[in-house]
Design a protein around this motif. Sequence first.
Motif, mmCIF file in Angstrom:
data_model
loop_
_atom_site.group_PDB
_atom_site.id
_atom_site.type_symbol
_atom_site.label_atom_id
_atom_site.label_comp_id
_atom_site.label_asym_id
_atom_site.label_seq_id
_atom_site.Cartn_x
_atom_site.Cartn_y
_atom_site.Cartn_z
ATOM 1 N N ARG A 147 1.909 0.471 -8.908
ATOM 2 C CA ARG A 147 2.181 0.202 -10.441
ATOM 3 C C ARG A 147 1.060 0.142 -11.231
ATOM 4 O O ARG A 147 1.136 0.439 -12.521
ATOM 5 N N VAL A 148 -0.115 0.023 -10.763
ATOM 6 C CA VAL A 148 -1.432 0.068 -11.305
ATOM 7 C C VAL A 148 -1.649 1.363 -11.604
ATOM 8 O O VAL A 148 -2.123 2.174 -10.701
ATOM 9 N N GLU A 149 -1.932 1.798 -13.060
ATOM 10 C CA GLU A 149 -2.290 3.172 -13.256
ATOM 11 C C GLU A 149 -3.526 3.667 -12.383
ATOM 12 O O GLU A 149 -3.595 4.621 -12.085
ATOM 13 N N LEU A 150 -4.472 2.864 -12.221
ATOM 14 C CA LEU A 150 -5.725 3.077 -11.640
ATOM 15 C C LEU A 150 -5.286 3.648 -10.109
ATOM 16 O O LEU A 150 -6.177 4.442 -9.670
ATOM 17 N N PHE A 151 -4.338 3.076 -9.590
ATOM 18 C CA PHE A 151 -4.192 3.373 -8.133
ATOM 19 C C PHE A 151 -2.849 4.311 -8.057
ATOM 20 O O PHE A 151 -2.484 4.639 -7.077
ATOM 21 N N SER A 152 -2.633 4.978 -9.179
ATOM 22 C CA SER A 152 -1.254 5.804 -9.120
ATOM 23 C C SER A 152 -1.329 6.933 -8.193
ATOM 24 O O SER A 152 -0.249 7.321 -7.851
ATOM 25 N N THR A 153 -2.587 7.282 -7.987
ATOM 26 C CA THR A 153 -2.789 8.559 -7.069
ATOM 27 C C THR A 153 -2.729 8.232 -5.493
ATOM 28 O O THR A 153 -2.983 9.115 -5.038
ATOM 29 N N LEU A 154 -2.812 7.213 -5.255
ATOM 30 C CA LEU A 154 -3.186 6.822 -4.105
ATOM 31 C C LEU A 154 -1.790 6.947 -3.132
ATOM 32 O O LEU A 154 -0.709 6.749 -3.568
ATOM 33 N N SER A 155 -2.000 7.244 -1.775
ATOM 34 C CA SER A 155 -0.948 7.560 -0.808
ATOM 35 C C SER A 155 -0.220 5.944 -0.577
ATOM 36 O O SER A 155 -0.908 5.085 -0.458
ATOM 37 N N PRO A 156 1.031 6.196 -0.089
ATOM 38 C CA PRO A 156 1.550 4.784 0.649
ATOM 39 C C PRO A 156 0.683 4.052 1.579
ATOM 40 O O PRO A 156 0.485 2.949 1.585
ATOM 41 N N LYS A 157 0.100 4.885 2.347
ATOM 42 C CA LYS A 157 -0.978 4.225 3.515
ATOM 43 C C LYS A 157 -1.973 3.611 2.753
ATOM 44 O O LYS A 157 -2.360 2.490 3.208
ATOM 45 N N GLU A 158 -2.459 4.493 1.933
ATOM 46 C CA GLU A 158 -3.831 3.845 1.200
ATOM 47 C C GLU A 158 -3.311 2.492 0.472
ATOM 48 O O GLU A 158 -4.121 1.667 0.410
ATOM 49 N N LEU A 159 -2.329 2.718 -0.308
ATOM 50 C CA LEU A 159 -1.896 1.426 -0.869
ATOM 51 C C LEU A 159 -1.448 0.315 0.079
ATOM 52 O O LEU A 159 -2.044 -0.864 -0.275
ATOM 53 N N LYS A 160 -1.129 0.484 1.150
ATOM 54 C CA LYS A 160 -0.783 -0.473 2.177
ATOM 55 C C LYS A 160 -2.032 -1.324 2.527
ATOM 56 O O LYS A 160 -2.262 -2.491 2.702
ATOM 57 N N ASP A 161 -3.231 -0.202 3.001
ATOM 58 C CA ASP A 161 -4.358 -0.546 3.343
ATOM 59 C C ASP A 161 -5.238 -1.490 2.349
ATOM 60 O O ASP A 161 -5.903 -2.422 2.792
ATOM 61 N N LEU A 162 -5.057 -1.077 1.033
ATOM 62 C CA LEU A 162 -5.637 -1.548 -0.154
ATOM 63 C C LEU A 162 -4.891 -3.212 -0.267
ATOM 64 O O LEU A 162 -5.862 -4.024 -0.615
ATOM 65 N N GLY A 197 -2.081 -12.023 -27.025
ATOM 66 C CA GLY A 197 -0.664 -11.847 -26.343
ATOM 67 C C GLY A 197 -0.321 -12.555 -25.153
ATOM 68 O O GLY A 197 -0.903 -13.489 -24.915
ATOM 69 N N THR A 198 0.557 -12.144 -24.497
ATOM 70 C CA THR A 198 1.073 -12.890 -23.097
ATOM 71 C C THR A 198 1.230 -11.629 -22.337
ATOM 72 O O THR A 198 1.393 -10.467 -22.604
ATOM 73 N N ALA A 199 1.305 -12.092 -21.198
ATOM 74 C CA ALA A 199 1.637 -11.087 -19.938
ATOM 75 C C ALA A 199 2.568 -11.961 -18.909
ATOM 76 O O ALA A 199 2.409 -12.966 -18.792
ATOM 77 N N GLY A 200 3.560 -10.962 -18.341
ATOM 78 C CA GLY A 200 4.378 -11.446 -17.456
ATOM 79 C C GLY A 200 4.468 -10.501 -16.252
ATOM 80 O O GLY A 200 3.623 -9.626 -15.926
ATOM 81 N N PRO A 201 5.568 -10.794 -15.533
ATOM 82 C CA PRO A 201 5.760 -10.153 -14.004
ATOM 83 C C PRO A 201 5.496 -8.377 -14.057
ATOM 84 O O PRO A 201 5.873 -7.884 -15.066
ATOM 85 N N GLY A 202 4.585 -7.987 -13.334
ATOM 86 C CA GLY A 202 4.177 -6.691 -13.256
ATOM 87 C C GLY A 202 3.093 -6.144 -14.095
ATOM 88 O O GLY A 202 2.316 -5.195 -13.924
ATOM 89 N N ASP A 203 2.605 -7.132 -14.988
ATOM 90 C CA ASP A 203 1.427 -6.874 -15.864
ATOM 91 C C ASP A 203 0.186 -6.989 -14.905
ATOM 92 O O ASP A 203 -0.067 -7.745 -14.174
ATOM 93 N N VAL A 204 -0.917 -6.118 -15.492
ATOM 94 C CA VAL A 204 -2.115 -6.136 -14.813
ATOM 95 C C VAL A 204 -3.195 -6.615 -15.594
ATOM 96 O O VAL A 204 -3.210 -6.288 -16.980
ATOM 97 N N LEU A 205 -4.186 -7.533 -15.070
ATOM 98 C CA LEU A 205 -5.091 -8.134 -15.636
ATOM 99 C C LEU A 205 -6.733 -7.722 -15.164
ATOM 100 O O LEU A 205 -6.856 -8.048 -14.033
ATOM 101 N N GLY A 206 -7.385 -7.322 -15.718
ATOM 102 C CA GLY A 206 -8.836 -7.433 -15.271
ATOM 103 C C GLY A 206 -9.389 -6.262 -14.439
ATOM 104 O O GLY A 206 -10.077 -6.224 -13.386
#
Length: 142
Positions: free
Chosen positions: A8-23, A72-81
């Motif tokens: 769900r992180v935009e920066l990682f939106s183009t990664l494959s499921p395997k790449e995401l799992k490894d990351l 502001g505030t951030a909650g579940p699913g929000d990305v910081l940093g």
Amino acid sequence: MNEDILARVELFSTLSPKELKDLAKSGQERTYPAGSVLFKQGDAGSGLYIIKSGKVRIEQAIHPDRAEETLGTAGPGDVLGEMALLDDLPRSASVTAEEDVTAFLLPVWEFRNFLRSHPDIALKMLAVLSRRLRKAESRSHD
């Protein structure tokens, strides 16, 4: 499990499921009791945080002689940093847990090691950043 959060992180939106799992293996879950500081403005950026549960308050000191202002505030699913993964600039705001918080932390050194062993992922991320820049430039001309 954490790969779903990373997807769900935009920066990682183009990664494959395997790449995401490894990351996801490069990160760790952390808990912060209410009132604790996740990071302070001016600190070195140690990594990316994804809030899994709870709520944080984001504050920034704009003038040195005044109190911090709540952005502001951030909650579940929000990305910081996420930019801390790419540059070595200090944190631009402080983040404090308003409730007990569970977060997924992807440390910058782990992320950079991951990129060194998966250089093709850097190219995918550059494409995402390029799209962001184009979008920002088109808004500035409106």
